[in-house]
Structure formats: C-alpha cells, structure tokens
Enzyme design. Sequence first.
Site, PDB file in Angstrom:
ATOM      1  NE  ARG A  97      -4.013   1.799   2.253  1.00  0.00           N
ATOM      2  CZ  ARG A  97      -5.140   1.714   2.942  1.00  0.00           C
ATOM      3  NH1 ARG A  97      -5.292   0.761   3.844  1.00  0.00           N
ATOM      4  NH2 ARG A  97      -6.123   2.562   2.721  1.00  0.00           N
TER       5      ARG A  97
ATOM      6  CB  SER B 241      -1.369   5.959   1.557  1.00  0.00           C
ATOM      7  OG  SER B 241      -2.168   4.870   1.973  1.00  0.00           O
TER       8      SER B 241
ATOM      9  CE1 TYR C 118      -0.066   9.006  -2.545  1.00  0.00           C
ATOM     10  CE2 TYR C 118      -1.553   7.700  -3.889  1.00  0.00           C
ATOM     11  CZ  TYR C 118      -0.819   7.845  -2.740  1.00  0.00           C
ATOM     12  OH  TYR C 118      -0.833   6.858  -1.796  1.00  0.00           O
TER      13      TYR C 118
ATOM     14  CG  HIS D  14      -1.456   8.685  -9.697  1.00  0.00           C
ATOM     15  ND1 HIS D  14      -0.251   8.881  -9.089  1.00  0.00           N
ATOM     16  CD2 HIS D  14      -2.063   7.700  -8.988  1.00  0.00           C
ATOM     17  CE1 HIS D  14      -0.121   8.060  -8.056  1.00  0.00           C
ATOM     18  NE2 HIS D  14      -1.204   7.335  -7.962  1.00  0.00           N
TER      19      HIS D  14
ATOM     20  CD  GLU E 279      -3.080   4.381  -7.063  1.00  0.00           C
ATOM     21  OE1 GLU E 279      -3.379   5.326  -7.784  1.00  0.00           O
ATOM     22  OE2 GLU E 279      -2.267   4.464  -6.127  1.00  0.00           O
TER      23      GLU E 279
ATOM     24  NE  ARG F  73     -10.464   2.176  -1.142  1.00  0.00           N
ATOM     25  CZ  ARG F  73      -9.927   1.398  -0.214  1.00  0.00           C
ATOM     26  NH1 ARG F  73     -10.696   0.602   0.521  1.00  0.00           N
ATOM     27  NH2 ARG F  73      -8.626   1.419  -0.011  1.00  0.00           N
TER      28      ARG F  73
END
Lengths: 341, 341
Positions: free
Chosen positions: B71, B73, B194, B223, B284, B290
Amino acid sequence: MIIDIHGHYTTAPKALETWRNRQVAAIGSPSEQPKVAELNISDDELRESIEQNQLRLMRERGLDLTIFSPRASFMAHHVGDFAVSSTWAAVCNALCHRVHQLFPDHFVPAAMLPQSPGVDIATCIPELVRCVEEYGSVAINLNPDPSGGHWTSPPLSDRYWYPIYEKMVEYDIPAMIHVSTSCNACFHTTGAHYLNADTTAFMQCLTSDLFRAFPTLRFVIPHGGGAVPYHWGRFRGLAQELKKPLLKDHLLNNVFFDTCVYHQPGIDLLTGVIPVDNILFASEMIGAVRGIDPETGHHYDDTKRYIDASSLDAGARHKIYEGNARRVYPRLDAQLKAKGL
Amino acid sequence: MIIDIHGHYTTAPKALETWRNRQVAAIGSPSEQPKVAELNISDDELRESIEQNQLRLMRERGLDLTIFSPRASFMAHHVGDFAVSSTWAAVCNALCHRVHQLFPDHFVPAAMLPQSPGVDIATCIPELVRCVEEYGSVAINLNPDPSGGHWTSPPLSDRYWYPIYEKMVEYDIPAMIHVSTSCNACFHTTGAHYLNADTTAFMQCLTSDLFRAFPTLRFVIPHGGGAVPYHWGRFRGLAQELKKPLLKDHLLNNVFFDTCVYHQPGIDLLTGVIPVDNILFASEMIGAVRGIDPETGHHYDDTKRYIDASSLDAGARHKIYEGNARRVYPRLDAQLKAKGL
C-alpha cells in the site's frame, strides 16, 4: 471584446531587476537598502517594454485587454522579511498602475501582495486597499506558498487567510491563486511548482467548506487548473468519498479556471469537462513558454487559436472571452461600463 | 491478456495495521519494538482479503494479472529511521510475495523500498535484491519524496539516486515513481501529493540528462502522469526553451504513463496525446477512489471501460493492455513466457 485575465509584467525594463538585486543584496543591512526613488523608469521605457511585447502580440492575436499583474516568478515572497516584500510589492504594483495609465484601454491591474512566510496575512491589506482604491486593481494574486516550494503556510481553508478573504468579499474582487518562483530544487518553477500549486489549491478547497464560510469568495485557478480538469473524475470521486456535495455545487460557484493550456487537446479537455461558466480566457503571455510550436507553426501560448478551433458555440466563446471575466471581476465590468463598453 | 501494472495491497488484514501502529508507537524505544514474528496472518486471511476485493473486481472487469506492491500511502518513509523503514518494507514485501504465491496467475509483486529521508539510497539495495531474487518482483516503487510532502530529497536526476538506478539497470527492472502519504497539511495525499509528485518527477527528468547517463533506465509515472499529458504543449515548449531534444527523443524511451485517470475525457486525452507505446494499463484498484460514478453507473476506477470506449484500434489496445507491460517489465515477460504465456 477579448479579455485575457492572466498577464504578468514579465518584460519590465531591466532597471527593475537591477533595483531588486540591490534590495536583495542589502537584506540585513537596512541602511544600504536602495530607496524607491532610486528606481527611475521613464514613461517611454514603460511604453516601449509593453508596445514591443505584450501589446504587439495582443494586436497580432486580436486580444483587447489584459488583466495585468507583476511578474509572478519575481514576487519571491520567501526573500527577506515583510518590510522587503512590502517595498517590493509597492514598487511592482506602482509599475503596473503606470502601465494601466499609459494604456488604459488595454491593461487593467491586478495586485501583488506583500506576503511573507509566517507573517499575519492582514499585513497585506494596506497594499490591497491602495491597489484597489488608488490604482483601480480589479483582483489580487494570492500566493498559497510564500515560502517558495516548502509549503510552510496553512492550507487556504485555514483561518489564517480569513482577513484577506474578508477584504476580498468587501471589495468584491477575486484572487488568482498563483505561487512564485520555487527555491526548492525538486520543483521547476513553471513546469512543476505552478501546476502543483494549482492542483493543491483546488484540493484544499475541495476538502474544506471554505465557500460556506465565504459564499461570494472567488478563486481563479490558473494554468488551466493544474491537473484538475484532466483528473476531473478523480476529484469528483474524492469529493464523493469525503461526503462532499457534487463539485458543481461544492466549488463551481466560487472556483474558476483559466485557459493557459498550451495545446489543442488540453483546451478541448478543459472546455469539454468544465462548465463553460467556469472558464476564463487567458494566455499568461509573455510567460514561461515563449516559443513557436513546430507542430502548429504558432506560439504555444496563443491560446485564442485553441479556443477558436474548439467545438464551442458562439455563446460559449463569448462567455470565455468576455462574459465570465465581467462576472468574476465586477470591478473590471464597472470600469468597462463607465467607458460605455 | 490484460495486465494492470498498478495495484497496491490496500486490503491487507487489519493485523498488519495493528502491527504497524505498535511499531510506530515504539519508535525511540527499541526494546518495545514488535517482532516480525508477532505479525500472524494466515493464508486463509490473505486469500480472503484478495478474493473478496481485488480479485473479485479483476474478474468482474476482465483483468488477468496485477503488478502488486505494498500500500503506497502506508509506506510512510518519513516515519522513524532506516531501521523502522527497513523492517516495515520487509514485512510488506513479504506479504505481497505471499499473495503472489497464493495467486501466482493473478498477482506478480513489485517491491517497496526501505527509504528514509536523508539516508543513503544504497541502503535500499539489499531489500531490492531480496525482492527480485527471492520474491520474483518485477519492479520497484521509488518514492521521490520520502519526507512525505516536505520534498527534502534531491531531484531524481541527482547522483544521490544513482546506486538504485545502477541496480535497476543491472536487473532490468523499471521503477514506478510513487510517493506515500503526505504529512504536510497543504497536500491531500491522493488528491494533491500523488499528482504533484507525478508532475514533479516528470519535470525533473525533463530538465536533466538522466537518461543519457542511464539509457536503459525506465520510470513509470502513475496516475496518468499527473498534470503532464494535459499540459503536453507546455512541456514540449519548456523542453524547447531549455534547448532539450524533442520530448519523444529526450524522455519517451524511458518514461511511461499509466492509465489511472478516472473519467473518459481524461483517458481520451492521454491516449490522444501520448504515443501508444508509452501508455500502460492500470487502475490502482482498490485505491483512492472507490465509489461509483453517478454519471456512468460504473466505478470511477474501472479504467478498462474507458480504454474500451476510446477510439484506439485493436493493435493499440493490445499494447496498452499487455504488450507494453511485457516490454517495460521484462522480468514479468520472462515469468509469463516460462508459463507458456
């Protein structure tokens, strides 16, 4: 009428930079500080610096009027203390005011603020007042990171900034959220720091309820909104995760994007994704990207060509070129109306 | 085959976070540090965390294989010292390795590095070696800002980073340039930090001659490249100002963009502007965004829908879904070929 809401005085006579260099060299030695009166730039020099540069290109491209503020990368709020910033902002704003007086039909000023890292933002209000009341400034540039790439100030949603917002609301002027030069080696000024700041500022608005506290506050996010329109789905999704309203309700009454995006596909995305009422024509000319695009044979920053080549209808184009600027900058609208425009 | 080159283990069993919280709480008290052996996660728990999340969505969306790393983060390289980062990276990489062993057809690992601000990057090499040689990792995630939003490390073009590049070249593995959580209140992690890091990293490459020093070094900018494709004209123009070669020659043999852009217009811009050989499919998932987009009725991060709905032809789509990943990640290609794929 075609209004470019984002121009900086990047072509000021060399004497300005020389004076600034003396000012910076004398930091820590107050007695050696150059006097403002030692900066001598004649009207002819100002005229020449504008006529051969911005005004020449405006005429070539068919632009009528530019909202004109001091050179962004030269603001350098991280240099020296508040006294240094204060004198420097006064000098720079006075020059833009003189350009406005010399070319009243073509340049309307926006104010640089004498920000200084860690200093109460209310200290910027006297210069703001002077610019609005004496110089006819129709907007301010607000630097969300006066540290120059170290990001030591609180986010724009923090109460730290409220005194300046209260004055903006009182005068009904918008702020362009615009950083200055980067003194962090990680960030190229115009290739990274500017775009990052745009994205950062937008996200600071998104995560907060700033515009509930200031329903009439207006921010212009320059450089096409940084990464925002390209990632509009991401931002819509993040707002959803954060249980915020839809972006159109949460932010788009208060946040506007300029058209400083230097290729056709970028402008097409911007105008396709962002509601037309939130897009303001701009080119940031003469700025970071001065060359001619070998793929088109035209200047990268001739953004009018991209707008003209887009699929926007005449009504949308009118909003982007003029209508939105008159709405977002009511003091500009009032000045134009006073001239019968 | 459809390969998603950007997945993180965001759904690891709660025990991982609990262990990490104990580790962080014990910083400064070495004797209270939890032992790695105290982290007990069964294969069934791992299976469940994957089958009900990433693998379920991969099946629903028709994705075959994900390059899977810890992960992002949670890397939080700014927390503690090198010893803390080292243990934490080892724990996280071991879990991704176990996921790979449990689902060898669906997950191939990429390594997190035990970076720590100000520490020699060569200290990350042993973990990299372990991941590549023992775990079958096909790439690394390289954090250009292990300070977590303070940007205290030198730019990626600096010799500071060379030891890791030398090892990458030796192993012929790419790095995804991926920051971790922001501990700077100015930067929302997934909404600003990010994307800013993506833009920043690209510009660090643009201003330097890094890929002359390392002609086979490969960076994946996640991204969708941050703000870069949207501002491709700006970057072409800046390269021109800086007297660099055309971007296609200067950077596009070494820099690649993923498709983590969560709406159709963004993907259309990406695929319209960036050469198809430089675009790698990714979502991602399960990550920052989400939810389901009310405008489409589908998940924002179901990026395959956008690629499928784009005007790309079958050959281009094959490159984005599989061909480019096999070329940019040769160790993945070798693993697939060893399976007859």
